[in-house]
Design a protein around this motif. Structure first.
Motif, PDB file in Angstrom:
ATOM      1  N   TRP A   1      38.181  27.148  11.377  1.00  0.00           N
ATOM      2  CA  TRP A   1      38.907  27.830  10.299  1.00  0.00           C
ATOM      3  C   TRP A   1      40.381  27.443  10.281  1.00  0.00           C
ATOM      4  O   TRP A   1      41.026  27.482   9.240  1.00  0.00           O
ATOM      5  CB  TRP A   1      38.741  29.339  10.430  1.00  0.00           C
ATOM      6  CG  TRP A   1      37.366  29.801  10.065  1.00  0.00           C
ATOM      7  CD1 TRP A   1      36.434  30.367  10.873  1.00  0.00           C
ATOM      8  CD2 TRP A   1      36.755  29.705   8.769  1.00  0.00           C
ATOM      9  NE1 TRP A   1      35.274  30.622  10.180  1.00  0.00           N
ATOM     10  CE2 TRP A   1      35.449  30.233   8.884  1.00  0.00           C
ATOM     11  CE3 TRP A   1      37.176  29.210   7.531  1.00  0.00           C
ATOM     12  CZ2 TRP A   1      34.567  30.283   7.802  1.00  0.00           C
ATOM     13  CZ3 TRP A   1      36.297  29.272   6.449  1.00  0.00           C
ATOM     14  CH2 TRP A   1      35.012  29.799   6.599  1.00  0.00           C
TER      15      TRP A   1
ATOM     16  N   ARG B   1      42.060  26.092   6.927  1.00  0.00           N
ATOM     17  CA  ARG B   1      43.232  26.710   6.310  1.00  0.00           C
ATOM     18  C   ARG B   1      44.320  25.676   6.031  1.00  0.00           C
ATOM     19  O   ARG B   1      44.933  25.683   4.957  1.00  0.00           O
ATOM     20  CB  ARG B   1      43.767  27.829   7.207  1.00  0.00           C
ATOM     21  CG  ARG B   1      44.880  28.643   6.570  1.00  0.00           C
ATOM     22  CD  ARG B   1      45.347  29.773   7.471  1.00  0.00           C
ATOM     23  NE  ARG B   1      46.452  30.494   6.869  1.00  0.00           N
ATOM     24  CZ  ARG B   1      46.324  31.456   5.972  1.00  0.00           C
ATOM     25  NH1 ARG B   1      45.119  31.817   5.574  1.00  0.00           N
ATOM     26  NH2 ARG B   1      47.379  32.066   5.465  1.00  0.00           N
TER      27      ARG B   1
ATOM     28  N   THR C   1      39.666  30.026   0.601  1.00  0.00           N
ATOM     29  CA  THR C   1      39.313  29.055   1.635  1.00  0.00           C
ATOM     30  C   THR C   1      37.800  28.937   1.793  1.00  0.00           C
ATOM     31  O   THR C   1      37.242  27.828   1.842  1.00  0.00           O
ATOM     32  CB  THR C   1      39.935  29.463   2.978  1.00  0.00           C
ATOM     33  OG1 THR C   1      41.350  29.559   2.828  1.00  0.00           O
ATOM     34  CG2 THR C   1      39.617  28.440   4.063  1.00  0.00           C
TER      35      THR C   1
ATOM     36  N   VAL D   1      43.098  23.539   3.092  1.00  0.00           N
ATOM     37  CA  VAL D   1      43.070  24.216   1.798  1.00  0.00           C
ATOM     38  C   VAL D   1      44.478  24.374   1.232  1.00  0.00           C
ATOM     39  O   VAL D   1      44.677  24.320   0.012  1.00  0.00           O
ATOM     40  CB  VAL D   1      42.344  25.581   1.893  1.00  0.00           C
ATOM     41  CG1 VAL D   1      43.258  26.685   2.414  1.00  0.00           C
ATOM     42  CG2 VAL D   1      41.786  25.986   0.525  1.00  0.00           C
TER      43      VAL D   1
ATOM     44  N   PRO E   1      45.581  31.751   0.749  1.00  0.00           N
ATOM     45  CA  PRO E   1      44.216  31.222   0.868  1.00  0.00           C
ATOM     46  C   PRO E   1      43.173  32.275   1.234  1.00  0.00           C
ATOM     47  O   PRO E   1      41.983  32.041   1.028  1.00  0.00           O
ATOM     48  CB  PRO E   1      44.346  30.173   1.991  1.00  0.00           C
ATOM     49  CG  PRO E   1      45.786  29.826   2.043  1.00  0.00           C
ATOM     50  CD  PRO E   1      46.529  31.065   1.655  1.00  0.00           C
ATOM     51  N   ASP E   2      43.625  33.412   1.789  1.00  0.00           N
ATOM     52  CA  ASP E   2      42.690  34.470   2.169  1.00  0.00           C
ATOM     53  C   ASP E   2      42.389  35.432   1.022  1.00  0.00           C
ATOM     54  O   ASP E   2      41.595  36.358   1.179  1.00  0.00           O
ATOM     55  CB  ASP E   2      43.241  35.261   3.363  1.00  0.00           C
ATOM     56  CG  ASP E   2      43.358  34.396   4.617  1.00  0.00           C
ATOM     57  OD1 ASP E   2      42.510  33.494   4.775  1.00  0.00           O
ATOM     58  OD2 ASP E   2      44.292  34.612   5.405  1.00  0.00           O
TER      59      ASP E   2
END
Length: 506
Positions: free
Chosen positions: A110, A114, A93, A117, A130-131
């Motif tokens: 964020w 998220r 991300t 993304v 995504p993390d």
């Protein structure tokens, strides 16, 4: 792009180049290393801003003058370089929105990032959390992160410079299928690649550059365009064979590895080399075939002064006597040389010039009473520049200014200068054009004719079959088979590259 001319000190990179791309097509740009392909794309994307070149760029019917990359991205043009511009320690991300973060009330949103993304990852076929940190995913998935990053900026023209150079076959196929999907959605792509089979399969049009000039543009749909036709345009002549004739006389076994076992540097339970054994004869070119992650590079690096992993056991013999290769200095002293697969991160110091690079692995050869002989340094480098046909104004040129193929020749020169008995080449032709490949094949065969042993690690099976006298296959850290050149074919090699070695019958 009309009449684009771009010069650097002492070099004309582009001379009156023209390029016309139709909306919604996949347009390939081909040419030998140093032909000007990447420079042309850097002009188009604003890396080389308006004012540093002459000529005009027209985008959607209007003349544009990009002052930087942000300006081209704002217009809908995004470039993905061969060396990916990602931050390894950041998440997917964070990389996708780096410098382009969604904001709310002056702070980064964020939650919105998220959600967005996940949409972008779905578009490019990337299935990851995504993390996840970018350093924890493979090169193929990193390439998809770069494309998602471009899509986050509403791209309508996507430029990809050697997108499959570092990818295995499965990742390459996925990326090419992705480009076909983009074409159906009306997104235009320009692709630079030296893999001519991929170009032939995917491109609608092909523009060929040679020595910084436009040679021709081929319409693939009109027919008559194959790899040989592209090669003829690139090099100005037909290559009767992709490999020079190999007439070396193979001698006796002089280098042997027995039961070489190495542990992963971080994962203590994982073995990257599992009791590997092989041998090399004088004057012989020996290939190593395996899928990405099979352990070929790990085997080579661990042999070369234990440069990788934790050595657990194994013996090495040269000319019948056991030798120790505990450090890189010991390996060089015993006549080993290793040309790494990553010439920019490991093979070269990009701050050096050609002459410094060529002599760096064995300075004592040109040292007199503890003082470096600068005249000898210049002479040696000039000899290698001429014999290997390195395209550069002089040996004082910085290696970072050379094309990929010429950088590879400098790395080869560096290790040839050490007078090795065994030269290990890891992906020696990755990311270089067909003409430069032919020259490097010739260098390899010349070394073999001098009675040296050469080990070639390559992901390209046709390269191994065309170049090597024997081929070993590797699967999950173990040598699974040995095939003579006369018996080698892609199907047999692939079977042994994907099959676990069976234990010997008692």
């Amino acid at each position: 792009m009309r009449s684009i001319t771009k010069t650097f000190p002492g070099v004309t990179a582009l001379a009156d180049v023209n390029l016309a791309v139709r909306a919604g097509e996949i347009h390939a740009v081909c040419g030998e290393n140093g032909a000007g392909k990447s420079t042309l794309m850097k002009v188009l994307s604003g890396v080389h801003p308006h004012g540093t070149y002459t000529g005009d760029i027209r985008w959607k019917g209007e003349e544009v003058r990009f002052g930087d990359v942000r300006a081209s991205e704002h217009a809908g043009i995004a470039i993905i370089h061969q060396e990916l511009a990602l931050v390894p320690g950041m998440s997917i991300t964070e990389n996708v929105f780096l410098g382009n973060e969604p904001r709310r009330f002056g702070a980064i949103d964020w939650t919105a990032a998220r959600h967005r993304v996940l949409e972008l990852m779905e578009q490019v076929g990337l299935r990851e959390d995504p993390d996840t940190l970018v350093k924890d995913i493979g090169v193929g998935k990193q390439q998809l992160v770069e494309i998602a990053k471009a899509f986050a900026k509403d791209v309508t023209l996507l430029i990809l410079d050697e997108p499959t150079a570092a990818l295995n076959e499965a990742d390459s196929r996925h990326l090419l299928d992705l480009l076909r999907g983009f074409r159906r959605r009306g997104i235009t792509s320009i692709i630079i690649s030296h893999k001519l089979n991929e170009i032939e399969a995917i491109a609608d049009s092909i523009t060929i550059l040679r020595d910084g000039r436009t040679i021709e543009t081929l319409d693939v749909g009109a027919g008559g365009v194959d790899e040989d036709r592209i090669v003829r345009g690139m090099v100005g002549r037909a290559l009767g064979s992709r490999f020079p004739e190999h007439g070396a006389e193979v001698g006796e076994v002089f280098f042997e590895v027995r039961d070489w076992t190495v542990r992963h540097p971080v994962s203590s339970e994982r073995l990257v080399c599992k009791g590997s054994s092989f041998h090399v004869r004088r004057g012989e070119i020996v290939g190593f075939a395996g899928l990405m992650g099979a352990g070929r590079t790990e085997l080579a690096m661990s042999l070369f002064g234990r440069s990788y992993g934790v050595w657990l056991g194994g013996r090495v013999f040269k000319d019948g006597a056991e030798i120790q290769l505990r450090t890189v200095a010991e390996a060089i002293g015993h006549g080993l040389a290793y040309v790494s697969e990553d010439r920019k991160a490991i093979g070269l110091n990009l701050l050096d010039d050609i002459k410094t690079s060529v002599v760096s692995a064995k300075l004592r050869k040109i040292t007199r009473r503890g003082v470096l002989d600068r005249v000898a340094e210049h002479r040696v480098a000039a000899e290698y520049r001429e014999s290997l046909r390195v395209k550069a104004p002089s040996v004082d040129e910085g290696v970072t200014r050379l094309s990929g193929g010429n950088q590879q020749k400098v790395v080869l020169a560096k290790w040839m200068f050490t007078d090795p008995d065994l030269l290990i080449l890891d992906e020696p032709t990755r990311g270089i054009d067909v003409g430069a490949k032919f020259e490097i094949y010739g260098i390899v065969q010349r070394l073999a004719r001098q009675g040296k042993g050469v080990v070639v690690i390559s992901s390209e099976l046709p390269e191994l079959i065309g170049l090597c006298d024997r081929i070993y296959t590797v699967f999950e850290g173990a040598v699974t088979g040995e095939v003579a050149r006369a018996d080698a074919d892609p199907e047999l090699l692939m079977k042994q590259m994907t099959t676990e070695k069976k234990p010997a019958t008692p």
